[in-house]
Design an enzyme around this catalytic site. Structure first.
Site, mmCIF file in Angstrom:
data_model
loop_
_atom_site.group_PDB
_atom_site.id
_atom_site.type_symbol
_atom_site.label_atom_id
_atom_site.label_comp_id
_atom_site.label_asym_id
_atom_site.label_seq_id
_atom_site.Cartn_x
_atom_site.Cartn_y
_atom_site.Cartn_z
ATOM 1 N N SER A 112 -27.845 52.989 -81.085
ATOM 2 C CA SER A 112 -27.827 54.073 -81.888
ATOM 3 C C SER A 112 -26.906 55.248 -81.782
ATOM 4 C CB SER A 112 -29.344 54.430 -81.472
ATOM 5 O OG SER A 112 -29.555 55.106 -80.452
ATOM 6 N N HIS A 146 -32.546 49.554 -84.952
ATOM 7 C CA HIS A 146 -31.505 50.383 -85.750
ATOM 8 C C HIS A 146 -30.887 49.267 -86.773
ATOM 9 C CE1 HIS A 146 -31.207 54.604 -84.940
ATOM 10 N NE2 HIS A 146 -31.645 54.321 -83.863
ATOM 11 N N LYS A 168 -38.183 53.307 -88.774
ATOM 12 C CA LYS A 168 -36.922 53.587 -89.193
ATOM 13 C C LYS A 168 -36.739 52.993 -90.781
ATOM 14 C CE LYS A 168 -35.328 54.584 -84.762
ATOM 15 N NZ LYS A 168 -35.328 53.882 -83.263
HETATM 16 C C1 PLP Z 1 -36.086 54.010 -82.285
HETATM 17 C C2 PLP Z 1 -36.080 53.192 -81.147
HETATM 18 C C3 PLP Z 1 -37.282 52.896 -80.648
HETATM 19 C C4 PLP Z 1 -38.365 53.484 -80.851
HETATM 20 O O1 PLP Z 1 -39.106 53.094 -82.206
HETATM 21 P P1 PLP Z 1 -40.512 53.655 -82.737
HETATM 22 O O2 PLP Z 1 -40.936 52.999 -83.720
HETATM 23 O O3 PLP Z 1 -39.757 55.226 -83.109
HETATM 24 O O4 PLP Z 1 -41.144 54.144 -81.457
HETATM 25 C C5 PLP Z 1 -37.141 51.665 -79.778
HETATM 26 N N1 PLP Z 1 -36.049 51.102 -79.729
HETATM 27 C C6 PLP Z 1 -34.999 51.332 -80.078
HETATM 28 C C7 PLP Z 1 -33.666 50.703 -79.695
HETATM 29 C C8 PLP Z 1 -34.835 52.435 -81.048
HETATM 30 O O5 PLP Z 1 -33.594 52.912 -81.381
#
Ligand code: PLP
Length: 396
Positions: free
Chosen positions: A186, A214, A244
């Site tokens: 990310s 992502h 996301k």
């Molecule tokens: C954003 C993210 C999460 C968390 O996801 P949520 O649904 O917001 O709790 C987990 N793993 C990775 C790699 C992320 O980028």
């Protein structure tokens, strides 16, 4: 009023953070999280959301959520394993599995939650986990919770992975060895080398775990990074988030039927935390349907990503090695990065600075997240403001 012991702990800690400028003041949005946002009465072009496809406010998702609320109510009423599983949760899991090209899937209340539950359901203190050093915080916490030995692997360094996989699997110390990485990292927007990971995993008998938070909705026509490489049946755990690109909230594991059966009896957040709301489940199903049927949304996201990257790079900014729409603009010095972000804010661009310890020292950056909702005009404005601030602060 908290206890004196607690006060004695909190006061100096908070004071120190504030003194060092490390205390994060949270800006509340006055309205939805779209291509533009409103904070304290002022409008900004938004380059900080993970709402890649604009689904957070998509009318068809809103309608699905409202309809499901009318039918099922606002809450599921129990954890999944008691009687908080509604047919809409089953339907969501079927839709995820179909979309990810796996036998089955299990949905969690968040991506974070999913990593807490899934890793420790399979790994224990008799095992070892090889973990990319830039993995997401929820992966790190999930690994710790499992009690397995954690072996850090240099970021995307396949020689290091091979060497450490060999060491761990031949040492006789561990029952199982797993490799975990983000599908799309990310902070830099680089993509995991899935073909090489699969090769090494096959060579050493590693369990593979790719957290594609992502990558889902972005890579592989939406189905993610593993699908992008055509290796859906070669990765044991495909993790994704519904928070996301899907635009709602939740997380999931997609994998074999046996794996999902096991997680449904062993993943603790699934057993001990109330299920996704019916509205969330319904909106996610609608998102997956739209993603499969309307590829132009994902195409627009990529087009905007390329446009922003090209604009910033032409101006002489260092945009790193991103292979996805995530567009870091690497400023370097931490203070200068903070100043840059603050100036963007004054000029009406909301893009967060990311500095040490989230990224290595000296690689402070502004992280830009273009979405399918941004117009060319908005991106042109952003590029013009970057040029102005960049010259003013001597970055370009
Ligand atoms: C954003 C993210 C999460 C968390 O996801 P949520 O649904 O917001 O709790 C987990 N793993 C990775 C790699 C992320 O980028």
């Amino acid at each position: 009023m908290s206890s004196n012991t607690l006060e004695a702990f909190l006061s100096p800690q908070l004071a120190e953070l504030k003194e060092k400028g490390l205390y994060n003041e949270i800006n509340s949005l006055q309205g939805s999280n779209e291509a533009t946002i409103k904070i304290a009465g002022k409008n900004f072009i938004n380059l900080s959301s993970n709402n890649y496809l604009g689904f957070a406010t998509e009318p068809r998702l809103k309608k699905a959520a409202i309809d499901a609320t009318e039918k099922y109510g606002v809450g599921a009423g129990a954890v999944r394993t008691i009687n908080g599983t509604m047919d809409i949760h089953d339907e969501l899991e079927k839709a995820i599995a179909k979309f990810k090209h796996t036998e089955a899937a299990i949905a969690f209340q968040s991506g974070f939650n999913c990593n807490m539950g899934a890793i420790s359901a399979v790994m224990s203190k008799k095992d070892a986990i090889l973990s990319d050093e830039l993995n997401h915080a929820s992966i790190i916490d999930g690994c710790r919770l499992s009690g397995a030995k954690i072996i850090r692997v240099k970021h995307q360094d396949m020689d290091d992975l091979r060497e450490k996989a060999k060491e761990a699997t031949t040492s006789g110390q561990y029952e199982k060895v797993m490799y975990i990485a983000d599908g799309v990292f990310s902070m830099d927007g680089d993509v995991a080398n899935i073909p090489e990971i699969v090769k090494i995993a096959e060579e050493f008998g590693l369990i593979t775990y790719i957290d594609d938070a992502h990558g889902s909705g972005v890579m592989g026509a939406g189905a993610g990074t593993v699908k992008h490489f055509g290796l859906s049946d070669k990765i044991d755990f495909q993790i994704g988030t519904l928070s996301k690109a899907v635009g709602v909230v939740g997380g999931y594991v997609a994998g074999s039927q046996q794996l999902i059966d096991w997680l449904k009896v062993r993943a603790r957040p699934f057993l001990f935390s109330t299920s996704l709301t019916p509205a969330s489940a319904a909106a996610c199903i609608e998102a997956i349907r739209i993603m499969s049927e309307e590829p132009e949304k994902i195409e627009k996201l990529w087009e905007n990503g390329h446009y922003l990257k090209e604009g910033l790079s032409k101006l002489g900014f260092n945009i790193g090695n991103s292979e996805t729409p995530i567009t870091p603009c690497i400023i370097g010095d931490e203070n200068l990065t903070q100043k840059f972000s603050a100036r963007l804010y004054e000029e009406g661009v909301y893009a967060k600075s990311i500095v040490f310890p989230t990224v290595p020292l000296g690689t402070g950056r502004i992280r830009n997240m273009p979405t399918a909702l941004h117009t060319k005009e908005m991106l042109d404005d952003v590029i013009a403001i970057y040029e102005k601030v960049g010259r003013e602060l001597g970055v370009i």
